[in-house]
Scaffold this active site. Sequence first.
Site, mmCIF file in Angstrom:
data_model
loop_
_atom_site.group_PDB
_atom_site.id
_atom_site.type_symbol
_atom_site.label_atom_id
_atom_site.label_comp_id
_atom_site.label_asym_id
_atom_site.label_seq_id
_atom_site.Cartn_x
_atom_site.Cartn_y
_atom_site.Cartn_z
ATOM 1 N N THR B 128 0.879 -1.260 -0.148
ATOM 2 C CA THR B 128 -0.017 -0.185 0.008
ATOM 3 C C THR B 128 0.843 1.303 0.053
ATOM 4 O O THR B 128 2.170 1.258 0.065
ATOM 5 C CB THR B 128 -0.885 -0.057 1.146
ATOM 6 N N ASP B 129 0.165 2.263 -0.003
ATOM 7 C CA ASP B 129 1.071 3.540 -0.165
ATOM 8 C C ASP B 129 1.897 3.678 1.357
ATOM 9 O O ASP B 129 3.044 4.016 1.163
ATOM 10 C CB ASP B 129 0.395 4.719 -0.262
ATOM 11 N N CYS B 130 1.275 3.457 2.150
ATOM 12 C CA CYS B 130 1.924 3.408 3.647
ATOM 13 C C CYS B 130 2.778 2.420 3.837
ATOM 14 O O CYS B 130 3.641 2.239 4.771
ATOM 15 C CB CYS B 130 1.015 3.878 4.706
ATOM 16 N N TYR B 131 2.429 1.229 3.412
ATOM 17 C CA TYR B 131 3.129 -0.073 3.632
ATOM 18 C C TYR B 131 3.480 -0.755 2.365
ATOM 19 O O TYR B 131 2.975 -1.508 1.951
ATOM 20 C CB TYR B 131 2.407 -1.192 4.279
ATOM 21 N N PRO B 132 4.656 -0.189 1.588
ATOM 22 C CA PRO B 132 4.856 -0.477 0.200
ATOM 23 C C PRO B 132 5.286 -1.909 0.281
ATOM 24 O O PRO B 132 5.368 -2.437 -0.950
ATOM 25 C CB PRO B 132 5.776 0.505 -0.318
#
Lengths: 135, 390
Positions: B128-132
Amino acid sequence: MARRRLDLTFPPRQATKAIAYHLVKDFDLVPNFLRAQIQPGQQGRMLVEVSGKRDAIDAAVEFLGREGITVSEAASDIRLDTEACVSCGLCTAVCKPGALTLRESDFSLVFDKDQCVYCEACVSACPRRAITLTF
Amino acid sequence: MSKSWEEINARIASGEAVVVTAEEFADIAKSDGLRSAARRVDVVTTGTFGPMCSSGVFLNFGHSDPPIKMGAITLNDVPASGGLAAVDTYLGVTEPSRTKGIEYGGAHVIEDLLKGKSVHLQATGPGTDCYPRTSIDTWVTLDDLNQAYFFNPRNAYQNYAVAVNSSDTAIYTYLGPLLPRIGNATYCSAGALSPLLNDPTYRTIGVGTRCFVAGAPGYVAWEGTQHNPNQTRDEHGVPVAPSGTLAVIADLKQASPEFFSAATFTRYGVSSFVGIGVPIPVLDEDIAETLALTDADIRATIFDYGVGRRSRPSFGTVSYADLRSGRITVEGRTVPVGPISSLPKARRIAEVLKGWVSERKWQLAPPLQPLPQPGSQGVRPLEIRNEEAI
Protein backbone atom coordinates in the site's frame (compact mmCIF):
# COMPACT_ATOMS: atom_id res chain seq x y z
CA MET A 1 13.60 -71.35 35.50
CA ALA A 2 15.16 -68.21 34.17
CA ARG A 3 13.93 -65.58 31.77
CA ARG A 4 16.01 -63.31 29.55
CA ARG A 5 15.34 -60.87 26.76
CA LEU A 6 17.71 -61.16 23.84
CA ASP A 7 18.24 -58.75 20.97
CA LEU A 8 19.40 -60.77 17.94
CA THR A 9 21.01 -59.22 14.87
CA PHE A 10 21.23 -61.53 11.88
CA PRO A 11 23.73 -61.05 9.06
CA PRO A 12 22.00 -61.01 5.63
CA ARG A 13 22.81 -64.67 4.85
CA GLN A 14 21.40 -65.90 8.17
CA ALA A 15 18.18 -63.92 8.14
CA THR A 16 15.99 -66.84 7.21
CA LYS A 17 17.46 -69.34 9.69
CA ALA A 18 14.82 -71.29 11.69
CA ILE A 19 15.97 -70.01 15.08
CA ALA A 20 12.77 -70.84 16.95
CA TYR A 21 13.08 -74.52 16.08
CA HIS A 22 16.61 -74.75 17.55
CA LEU A 23 15.73 -72.79 20.70
CA VAL A 24 12.85 -75.16 21.42
CA LYS A 25 14.21 -78.46 20.17
CA ASP A 26 17.88 -78.24 21.14
CA PHE A 27 17.72 -76.14 24.30
CA ASP A 28 14.20 -76.77 25.64
CA LEU A 29 13.52 -73.02 25.77
CA VAL A 30 10.19 -71.25 25.42
CA PRO A 31 10.72 -68.32 23.03
CA ASN A 32 8.34 -65.36 22.96
CA PHE A 33 9.00 -63.16 19.94
CA LEU A 34 8.27 -59.55 20.85
CA ARG A 35 9.46 -57.84 17.68
CA ALA A 36 11.03 -58.98 14.42
CA GLN A 37 12.30 -57.36 11.25
CA ILE A 38 13.29 -60.09 8.82
CA GLN A 39 13.77 -59.57 5.10
CA PRO A 40 15.49 -62.24 2.96
CA GLY A 41 18.94 -61.07 1.90
CA GLN A 42 19.04 -58.19 4.38
CA GLN A 43 20.24 -57.79 7.95
CA GLY A 44 17.49 -58.84 10.35
CA ARG A 45 16.64 -58.13 13.96
CA MET A 46 14.59 -60.01 16.47
CA LEU A 47 13.64 -59.29 20.02
CA VAL A 48 12.91 -62.51 21.85
CA GLU A 49 12.19 -63.37 25.44
CA VAL A 50 13.36 -66.88 26.31
CA SER A 51 12.36 -68.90 29.37
CA GLY A 52 14.09 -72.07 30.48
CA LYS A 53 17.02 -73.42 32.48
CA ARG A 54 19.76 -70.86 33.07
CA ASP A 55 22.46 -73.18 31.64
CA ALA A 56 20.33 -73.87 28.59
CA ILE A 57 19.89 -70.14 27.91
CA ASP A 58 23.68 -69.64 28.17
CA ALA A 59 24.22 -72.54 25.79
CA ALA A 60 21.65 -71.16 23.35
CA VAL A 61 23.37 -67.76 23.37
CA GLU A 62 26.67 -69.52 22.56
CA PHE A 63 24.98 -71.47 19.78
CA LEU A 64 23.49 -68.28 18.27
CA GLY A 65 26.94 -66.66 18.36
CA ARG A 66 28.47 -69.64 16.52
CA GLU A 67 25.74 -69.24 13.91
CA GLY A 68 26.94 -65.68 13.22
CA ILE A 69 24.12 -63.99 15.05
CA THR A 70 25.03 -61.05 17.28
CA VAL A 71 23.31 -61.38 20.64
CA SER A 72 22.92 -58.58 23.14
CA GLU A 73 20.79 -58.18 26.20
CA ALA A 74 17.66 -56.24 25.27
CA ALA A 75 17.83 -53.39 27.70
CA SER A 76 17.78 -50.00 26.08
CA ASP A 77 15.31 -50.21 23.24
CA ILE A 78 12.72 -47.90 24.77
CA ARG A 79 14.17 -44.52 25.62
CA LEU A 80 12.52 -41.83 27.71
CA ASP A 81 13.72 -38.27 27.16
CA THR A 82 13.45 -37.02 30.73
CA GLU A 83 14.04 -33.41 29.63
CA ALA A 84 10.99 -33.47 27.36
CA CYS A 85 8.76 -35.54 29.68
CA VAL A 86 6.36 -33.47 31.78
CA SER A 87 5.12 -36.45 33.85
CA CYS A 88 1.59 -36.02 32.55
CA GLY A 89 1.07 -39.78 32.81
CA LEU A 90 -0.88 -40.37 29.60
CA CYS A 91 1.49 -43.19 28.61
CA THR A 92 0.44 -45.12 31.72
CA ALA A 93 -3.16 -45.22 30.44
CA VAL A 94 -2.18 -47.15 27.30
CA CYS A 95 0.48 -49.41 28.83
CA LYS A 96 -1.40 -52.67 29.24
CA PRO A 97 1.54 -54.67 30.73
CA GLY A 98 2.09 -52.00 33.40
CA ALA A 99 5.67 -51.17 32.42
CA LEU A 100 4.95 -47.44 32.70
CA THR A 101 3.48 -46.36 36.02
CA LEU A 102 3.35 -43.28 38.20
CA ARG A 103 5.22 -43.44 41.50
CA GLU A 104 2.66 -43.23 44.30
CA SER A 105 4.64 -40.73 46.37
CA ASP A 106 5.35 -38.01 43.81
CA PHE A 107 3.58 -39.14 40.61
CA SER A 108 6.80 -39.10 38.61
CA LEU A 109 6.99 -41.56 35.72
CA VAL A 110 8.64 -44.94 36.34
CA PHE A 111 9.60 -47.30 33.51
CA ASP A 112 10.11 -50.99 34.31
CA LYS A 113 11.85 -52.43 31.26
CA ASP A 114 11.21 -56.01 32.40
CA GLN A 115 7.47 -55.54 32.00
CA CYS A 116 7.67 -53.88 28.56
CA VAL A 117 6.52 -55.93 25.56
CA TYR A 118 7.54 -53.27 23.02
CA CYS A 119 3.99 -52.76 21.75
CA GLU A 120 4.82 -49.09 21.09
CA ALA A 121 1.45 -47.85 22.38
CA CYS A 122 3.28 -45.31 24.56
CA VAL A 123 5.36 -43.97 21.66
CA SER A 124 2.41 -42.51 19.77
CA ALA A 125 0.45 -41.70 22.94
CA CYS A 126 3.15 -39.42 24.41
CA PRO A 127 2.11 -35.83 23.62
CA ARG A 128 5.70 -34.69 24.19
CA ARG A 129 7.14 -37.31 21.82
CA ALA A 130 9.50 -38.11 24.67
CA ILE A 131 9.40 -41.89 24.22
CA THR A 132 11.27 -43.53 21.34
CA LEU A 133 11.87 -47.11 20.36
CA THR A 134 15.25 -47.68 18.79
CA PHE A 135 14.35 -51.06 17.30
CA MET B 1 -14.30 -16.09 62.01
CA SER B 2 -13.69 -13.98 58.96
CA LYS B 3 -10.75 -12.00 57.57
CA SER B 4 -10.92 -9.09 55.17
CA TRP B 5 -8.85 -8.77 52.01
CA GLU B 6 -7.17 -5.76 53.67
CA GLU B 7 -6.20 -7.77 56.76
CA ILE B 8 -4.71 -10.52 54.62
CA ASN B 9 -2.84 -7.99 52.45
CA ALA B 10 -1.44 -6.30 55.56
CA ARG B 11 -0.10 -9.64 56.77
CA ILE B 12 1.45 -10.32 53.33
CA ALA B 13 3.07 -6.85 53.34
CA SER B 14 4.54 -7.36 56.83
CA GLY B 15 5.86 -10.80 55.92
CA GLU B 16 3.65 -12.48 58.54
CA ALA B 17 1.19 -14.14 56.18
CA VAL B 18 0.86 -17.91 56.41
CA VAL B 19 0.78 -19.21 52.83
CA VAL B 20 0.34 -22.93 52.09
CA THR B 21 -0.64 -25.07 49.11
CA ALA B 22 -4.13 -26.57 48.82
CA GLU B 23 -2.70 -30.01 49.65
CA GLU B 24 -0.94 -28.66 52.74
CA PHE B 25 -4.12 -26.83 53.80
CA ALA B 26 -6.12 -30.07 53.65
CA ASP B 27 -3.51 -31.72 55.92
CA ILE B 28 -3.63 -28.82 58.40
CA ALA B 29 -7.45 -28.86 58.44
CA LYS B 30 -7.41 -32.60 59.07
CA SER B 31 -4.97 -32.42 61.97
CA ASP B 32 -5.99 -29.09 63.60
CA GLY B 33 -9.62 -28.80 62.53
CA LEU B 34 -11.17 -26.55 59.90
CA ARG B 35 -11.78 -23.59 62.23
CA SER B 36 -8.17 -23.50 63.42
CA ALA B 37 -6.83 -23.90 59.87
CA ALA B 38 -9.06 -21.08 58.61
CA ARG B 39 -7.86 -18.80 61.42
CA ARG B 40 -4.15 -19.61 61.05
CA VAL B 41 -3.72 -19.71 57.26
CA ASP B 42 -4.07 -16.54 55.17
CA VAL B 43 -3.55 -17.67 51.59
CA VAL B 44 -3.84 -21.04 49.85
CA THR B 45 -2.08 -21.59 46.52
CA THR B 46 -3.31 -23.83 43.73
CA GLY B 47 -1.85 -25.16 40.48
CA THR B 48 -2.64 -27.10 37.35
CA PHE B 49 -0.62 -28.17 34.31
CA GLY B 50 -2.72 -29.79 31.60
CA PRO B 51 -3.25 -29.47 27.86
CA MET B 52 -5.23 -26.28 27.21
CA CYS B 53 -6.04 -25.97 23.51
CA SER B 54 -7.58 -22.51 23.74
CA SER B 55 -4.27 -20.71 24.26
CA GLY B 56 -2.10 -18.47 22.16
CA VAL B 57 -0.01 -15.32 21.97
CA PHE B 58 -0.33 -11.83 20.57
CA LEU B 59 2.94 -10.69 18.98
CA ASN B 60 4.13 -7.38 17.58
CA PHE B 61 7.15 -7.69 15.27
CA GLY B 62 8.04 -4.00 14.85
CA HIS B 63 8.33 -2.38 11.42
CA SER B 64 10.81 -3.27 8.68
CA ASP B 65 12.19 -0.69 6.27
CA PRO B 66 10.35 -0.24 3.99
CA PRO B 67 7.42 -1.39 6.10
CA ILE B 68 4.88 -4.12 5.27
CA LYS B 69 1.21 -4.69 6.12
CA MET B 70 1.44 -8.39 6.88
CA GLY B 71 -1.39 -10.50 5.50
CA ALA B 72 -0.40 -14.17 5.18
CA ILE B 73 2.03 -14.79 8.08
CA THR B 74 3.93 -17.92 9.06
CA LEU B 75 6.31 -18.61 11.93
CA ASN B 76 8.47 -21.69 11.32
CA ASP B 77 5.88 -22.51 8.64
CA VAL B 78 2.97 -22.34 11.10
CA PRO B 79 0.27 -19.90 9.94
CA ALA B 80 -0.55 -16.99 12.26
CA SER B 81 -3.44 -14.56 11.93
CA GLY B 82 -3.00 -11.67 9.51
CA GLY B 83 -6.31 -10.14 10.44
CA LEU B 84 -4.92 -7.45 12.74
CA ALA B 85 -2.87 -4.26 12.25
CA ALA B 86 0.22 -4.29 10.01
CA VAL B 87 2.72 -6.12 12.23
CA ASP B 88 0.46 -7.56 14.92
CA THR B 89 -0.53 -11.21 14.91
CA TYR B 90 -2.21 -13.86 17.04
CA LEU B 91 -0.67 -17.31 17.01
CA GLY B 92 -2.93 -20.06 18.32
CA VAL B 93 -1.32 -23.15 19.87
CA THR B 94 -3.37 -25.68 17.87
CA GLU B 95 -2.40 -24.31 14.42
CA PRO B 96 -0.51 -27.09 12.58
CA SER B 97 2.60 -26.54 10.46
CA ARG B 98 2.05 -26.44 6.68
CA THR B 99 4.89 -28.93 6.21
CA LYS B 100 5.08 -30.99 9.43
CA GLY B 101 1.37 -31.13 10.19
CA ILE B 102 0.45 -31.75 13.81
CA GLU B 103 3.97 -32.82 14.80
CA TYR B 104 4.87 -29.11 14.96
CA GLY B 105 2.38 -26.33 15.54
CA GLY B 106 1.73 -22.99 17.16
CA ALA B 107 2.52 -24.41 20.60
CA HIS B 108 5.94 -25.59 19.39
CA VAL B 109 6.71 -22.12 17.98
CA ILE B 110 5.88 -20.59 21.37
CA GLU B 111 8.02 -23.19 23.18
CA ASP B 112 10.92 -22.42 20.79
CA LEU B 113 10.53 -18.68 21.45
CA LEU B 114 10.56 -19.35 25.21
CA LYS B 115 13.76 -21.38 24.81
CA GLY B 116 15.43 -18.37 23.15
CA LYS B 117 15.50 -19.90 19.67
CA SER B 118 15.27 -17.88 16.46
CA VAL B 119 12.01 -18.37 14.61
CA HIS B 120 11.59 -18.03 10.84
CA LEU B 121 9.11 -15.24 10.03
CA GLN B 122 7.68 -15.09 6.53
CA ALA B 123 4.85 -12.81 5.44
CA THR B 124 3.32 -11.25 2.39
CA GLY B 125 1.24 -8.11 2.09
CA PRO B 126 -0.77 -6.27 -0.54
CA GLY B 127 1.64 -3.32 -0.83
CA THR B 128 0.00 0.00 0.00
CA ASP B 129 1.11 3.62 -0.13
CA CYS B 130 1.99 3.54 3.56
CA TYR B 131 3.22 -0.09 3.61
CA PRO B 132 4.97 -0.53 0.24
CA ARG B 133 6.77 -3.84 0.96
CA THR B 134 4.95 -6.92 -0.37
CA SER B 135 6.98 -9.73 1.21
CA ILE B 136 9.40 -10.33 4.07
CA ASP B 137 11.62 -13.25 5.08
CA THR B 138 13.54 -12.91 8.34
CA TRP B 139 14.29 -14.50 11.72
CA VAL B 140 13.13 -13.24 15.11
CA THR B 141 13.69 -14.13 18.77
CA LEU B 142 11.46 -13.39 21.73
CA ASP B 143 13.80 -10.54 22.74
CA ASP B 144 13.35 -8.88 19.32
CA LEU B 145 9.59 -8.55 19.67
CA ASN B 146 7.99 -5.35 20.99
CA GLN B 147 5.14 -7.11 22.74
CA ALA B 148 4.55 -10.80 23.22
CA TYR B 149 1.81 -11.86 25.58
CA PHE B 150 -0.44 -14.81 26.17
CA PHE B 151 -4.12 -14.28 25.75
CA ASN B 152 -5.62 -17.69 26.45
CA PRO B 153 -9.39 -17.68 25.94
CA ARG B 154 -10.01 -20.88 27.91
CA ASN B 155 -7.69 -22.22 30.59
CA ALA B 156 -7.92 -23.94 33.98
CA TYR B 157 -11.13 -25.89 33.37
CA GLN B 158 -13.03 -26.43 36.60
CA ASN B 159 -13.09 -30.21 36.61
CA TYR B 160 -13.05 -32.31 33.45
CA ALA B 161 -14.34 -35.53 31.96
CA VAL B 162 -13.02 -39.03 32.54
CA ALA B 163 -12.89 -40.49 29.03
CA VAL B 164 -13.60 -44.08 27.99
CA ASN B 165 -14.50 -45.69 24.66
CA SER B 166 -17.21 -48.35 24.43
CA SER B 167 -16.89 -48.80 20.66
CA ASP B 168 -15.12 -51.73 18.98
CA THR B 169 -12.20 -49.72 17.63
CA ALA B 170 -9.50 -47.61 19.25
CA ILE B 171 -10.13 -43.88 18.98
CA TYR B 172 -7.70 -40.97 19.22
CA THR B 173 -8.93 -37.95 21.10
CA TYR B 174 -7.80 -34.78 22.86
CA LEU B 175 -7.84 -36.99 25.95
CA GLY B 176 -5.37 -39.38 24.32
CA PRO B 177 -5.82 -42.84 22.79
CA LEU B 178 -8.88 -44.66 24.12
CA LEU B 179 -8.78 -48.41 23.73
CA PRO B 180 -11.86 -50.29 22.45
CA ARG B 181 -14.50 -51.90 24.67
CA ILE B 182 -13.59 -49.64 27.61
CA GLY B 183 -10.00 -50.90 27.56
CA ASN B 184 -8.68 -47.86 29.44
CA ALA B 185 -9.62 -44.44 30.77
CA THR B 186 -7.98 -41.02 30.90
CA TYR B 187 -8.69 -37.90 32.95
CA CYS B 188 -7.44 -34.34 33.01
CA SER B 189 -7.53 -32.27 36.18
CA ALA B 190 -5.23 -31.39 39.06
CA GLY B 191 -8.10 -32.43 41.37
CA ALA B 192 -7.71 -30.98 44.85
CA LEU B 193 -4.95 -28.62 43.61
CA SER B 194 -6.98 -27.25 40.69
CA PRO B 195 -7.68 -23.48 41.04
CA LEU B 196 -11.43 -23.38 40.34
CA LEU B 197 -12.17 -26.57 42.30
CA ASN B 198 -10.86 -24.74 45.39
CA ASP B 199 -13.16 -21.75 44.83
CA PRO B 200 -16.11 -23.53 43.26
CA THR B 201 -18.54 -20.60 43.20
CA TYR B 202 -15.97 -17.98 42.09
CA ARG B 203 -16.05 -15.93 45.30
CA THR B 204 -12.42 -14.83 45.09
CA ILE B 205 -11.45 -15.61 41.50
CA GLY B 206 -12.82 -13.16 38.92
CA VAL B 207 -11.83 -10.51 36.42
CA GLY B 208 -8.57 -8.90 37.56
CA THR B 209 -7.42 -11.74 39.83
CA ARG B 210 -3.66 -12.12 39.88
CA CYS B 211 -2.46 -15.52 38.80
CA PHE B 212 0.46 -17.62 37.59
CA VAL B 213 0.43 -18.18 33.81
CA ALA B 214 3.16 -20.40 32.35
CA GLY B 215 5.67 -19.10 34.88
CA ALA B 216 4.76 -15.42 34.39
CA PRO B 217 2.70 -13.20 36.66
CA GLY B 218 -0.61 -12.65 34.91
CA TYR B 219 -4.27 -11.84 35.39
CA VAL B 220 -7.66 -13.36 34.89
CA ALA B 221 -8.92 -11.26 31.97
CA TRP B 222 -12.46 -12.53 31.63
CA GLU B 223 -14.59 -15.61 32.01
CA GLY B 224 -13.15 -18.34 29.80
CA THR B 225 -14.99 -19.48 26.70
CA GLN B 226 -17.65 -22.13 27.36
CA HIS B 227 -17.67 -21.06 31.05
CA ASN B 228 -20.58 -23.03 32.44
CA PRO B 229 -21.42 -22.30 36.08
CA ASN B 230 -24.64 -24.35 35.81
CA GLN B 231 -23.04 -27.79 35.80
CA THR B 232 -24.30 -30.39 38.30
CA ARG B 233 -22.69 -29.76 41.70
CA ASP B 234 -22.08 -31.98 44.73
CA GLU B 235 -22.94 -31.28 48.38
CA HIS B 236 -19.90 -28.96 48.67
CA GLY B 237 -20.98 -26.95 45.61
CA VAL B 238 -18.18 -28.49 43.55
CA PRO B 239 -19.07 -29.31 39.92
CA VAL B 240 -18.81 -33.01 38.97
CA ALA B 241 -18.13 -32.36 35.26
CA PRO B 242 -16.48 -29.64 33.08
CA SER B 243 -17.83 -26.25 34.20
CA GLY B 244 -16.12 -22.91 34.90
CA THR B 245 -13.16 -21.65 32.85
CA LEU B 246 -10.77 -18.68 32.88
CA ALA B 247 -9.42 -16.41 30.15
CA VAL B 248 -5.95 -15.31 31.23
CA ILE B 249 -3.35 -12.80 30.10
CA ALA B 250 0.40 -12.67 30.88
CA ASP B 251 3.72 -11.52 29.45
CA LEU B 252 5.33 -14.24 27.31
CA LYS B 253 8.73 -12.66 27.96
CA GLN B 254 8.40 -13.47 31.68
CA ALA B 255 7.12 -17.01 31.07
CA SER B 256 9.23 -20.15 31.31
CA PRO B 257 9.48 -23.30 29.18
CA GLU B 258 9.31 -25.17 32.51
CA PHE B 259 5.63 -24.25 32.66
CA PHE B 260 4.64 -24.21 28.98
CA SER B 261 5.13 -27.33 26.87
CA ALA B 262 3.93 -28.05 23.35
CA ALA B 263 1.94 -31.24 22.86
CA THR B 264 0.86 -33.40 19.95
CA PHE B 265 -2.06 -35.78 20.36
CA THR B 266 -1.77 -38.47 17.70
CA ARG B 267 -4.54 -38.34 15.11
CA TYR B 268 -6.05 -35.37 16.95
CA GLY B 269 -3.82 -32.33 16.76
CA VAL B 270 -1.55 -29.83 18.47
CA SER B 271 -2.13 -28.46 21.95
CA SER B 272 -0.06 -27.04 24.80
CA PHE B 273 0.43 -27.81 28.45
CA VAL B 274 -0.06 -24.51 30.29
CA GLY B 275 0.74 -24.02 33.95
CA ILE B 276 -1.90 -22.00 35.79
CA GLY B 277 -2.02 -21.20 39.49
CA VAL B 278 -4.23 -18.86 41.53
CA PRO B 279 -3.72 -17.73 45.15
CA ILE B 280 -6.92 -17.88 47.19
CA PRO B 281 -7.40 -15.83 50.39
CA VAL B 282 -8.82 -17.73 53.36
CA LEU B 283 -11.61 -15.22 54.05
CA ASP B 284 -13.78 -17.43 56.24
CA GLU B 285 -14.72 -20.98 57.15
CA ASP B 286 -16.96 -21.35 54.09
CA ILE B 287 -14.10 -21.01 51.66
CA ALA B 288 -11.84 -22.96 54.02
CA GLU B 289 -14.22 -25.89 53.66
CA THR B 290 -13.72 -26.16 49.90
CA LEU B 291 -9.98 -25.40 50.21
CA ALA B 292 -9.70 -28.39 52.56
CA LEU B 293 -11.31 -30.84 50.14
CA THR B 294 -9.06 -33.70 49.04
CA ASP B 295 -9.01 -35.92 45.96
CA ALA B 296 -11.24 -38.34 47.89
CA ASP B 297 -13.94 -35.64 48.14
CA ILE B 298 -13.95 -34.45 44.52
CA ARG B 299 -15.64 -36.46 41.78
CA ALA B 300 -15.53 -36.46 37.98
CA THR B 301 -18.00 -37.93 35.49
CA ILE B 302 -17.05 -40.79 33.17
CA PHE B 303 -18.13 -40.08 29.58
CA ASP B 304 -18.20 -42.42 26.59
CA TYR B 305 -16.12 -40.82 23.83
CA GLY B 306 -16.93 -43.83 21.63
CA VAL B 307 -20.16 -42.00 20.85
CA GLY B 308 -19.26 -39.19 18.46
CA ARG B 309 -22.07 -36.83 19.46
CA ARG B 310 -22.28 -33.55 21.38
CA SER B 311 -23.95 -35.25 24.33
CA ARG B 312 -22.07 -38.36 25.32
CA PRO B 313 -23.53 -41.09 27.53
CA SER B 314 -22.20 -41.20 31.08
CA PHE B 315 -21.07 -44.16 33.18
CA GLY B 316 -21.45 -42.37 36.51
CA THR B 317 -18.85 -40.60 38.63
CA VAL B 318 -15.55 -41.53 40.23
CA SER B 319 -13.38 -39.76 42.84
CA TYR B 320 -9.97 -38.30 42.05
CA ALA B 321 -8.52 -40.54 44.75
CA ASP B 322 -9.74 -43.55 42.76
CA LEU B 323 -8.39 -42.05 39.54
CA ARG B 324 -5.00 -41.47 41.18
CA SER B 325 -4.84 -45.17 42.11
CA GLY B 326 -4.32 -46.04 38.41
CA ARG B 327 -7.31 -48.41 38.24
CA ILE B 328 -11.03 -47.69 38.18
CA THR B 329 -14.12 -49.82 37.70
CA VAL B 330 -16.39 -48.97 34.77
CA GLU B 331 -19.44 -51.11 33.93
CA GLY B 332 -18.14 -53.78 36.31
CA ARG B 333 -14.72 -53.97 34.67
CA THR B 334 -11.44 -52.82 36.21
CA VAL B 335 -9.50 -50.75 33.70
CA PRO B 336 -6.18 -48.86 33.76
CA VAL B 337 -6.60 -45.10 34.05
CA GLY B 338 -3.99 -42.43 33.43
CA PRO B 339 -3.90 -38.65 33.80
CA ILE B 340 -3.03 -36.07 31.15
CA SER B 341 -2.60 -33.28 33.67
CA SER B 342 0.77 -33.43 35.41
CA LEU B 343 0.50 -33.61 39.20
CA PRO B 344 4.26 -33.03 39.80
CA LYS B 345 4.05 -29.81 37.75
CA ALA B 346 0.82 -28.71 39.49
CA ARG B 347 2.55 -29.17 42.86
CA ARG B 348 5.56 -27.20 41.66
CA ILE B 349 3.33 -24.33 40.48
CA ALA B 350 1.54 -24.17 43.84
CA GLU B 351 4.98 -24.08 45.54
CA VAL B 352 6.32 -21.32 43.26
CA LEU B 353 3.16 -19.30 43.85
CA LYS B 354 3.68 -19.59 47.61
CA GLY B 355 7.00 -17.83 47.11
CA TRP B 356 5.43 -15.12 44.98
CA VAL B 357 2.88 -14.30 47.68
CA SER B 358 5.22 -14.54 50.69
CA GLU B 359 8.51 -13.28 49.26
CA ARG B 360 7.48 -11.04 46.36
CA LYS B 361 4.64 -9.87 48.61
CA TRP B 362 1.94 -10.18 45.98
CA GLN B 363 -1.06 -8.19 47.15
CA LEU B 364 -4.39 -9.89 46.51
CA ALA B 365 -7.50 -8.07 45.36
CA PRO B 366 -11.19 -8.90 45.18
CA PRO B 367 -12.48 -9.44 41.64
CA LEU B 368 -13.06 -6.20 39.71
CA GLN B 369 -16.03 -8.03 38.24
CA PRO B 370 -17.27 -11.47 39.27
CA LEU B 371 -17.30 -14.38 36.84
CA PRO B 372 -20.83 -15.43 35.78
CA GLN B 373 -22.32 -17.13 38.83
CA PRO B 374 -24.34 -20.35 39.07
CA GLY B 375 -27.79 -19.69 37.61
CA SER B 376 -26.64 -16.82 35.40
CA GLN B 377 -25.73 -18.48 32.13
CA GLY B 378 -25.13 -21.83 30.54
CA VAL B 379 -23.44 -23.05 27.38
CA ARG B 380 -25.37 -22.71 24.16
CA PRO B 381 -25.13 -25.36 21.45
CA LEU B 382 -24.53 -24.52 17.79
CA GLU B 383 -27.57 -25.46 15.76
CA ILE B 384 -27.23 -26.13 12.04
CA ARG B 385 -29.63 -23.89 10.12
CA ASN B 386 -30.12 -23.13 6.46
CA GLU B 387 -30.71 -19.67 5.06
CA GLU B 388 -34.48 -20.13 4.88
CA ALA B 389 -34.68 -20.87 8.60
CA ILE B 390 -33.20 -17.52 9.70
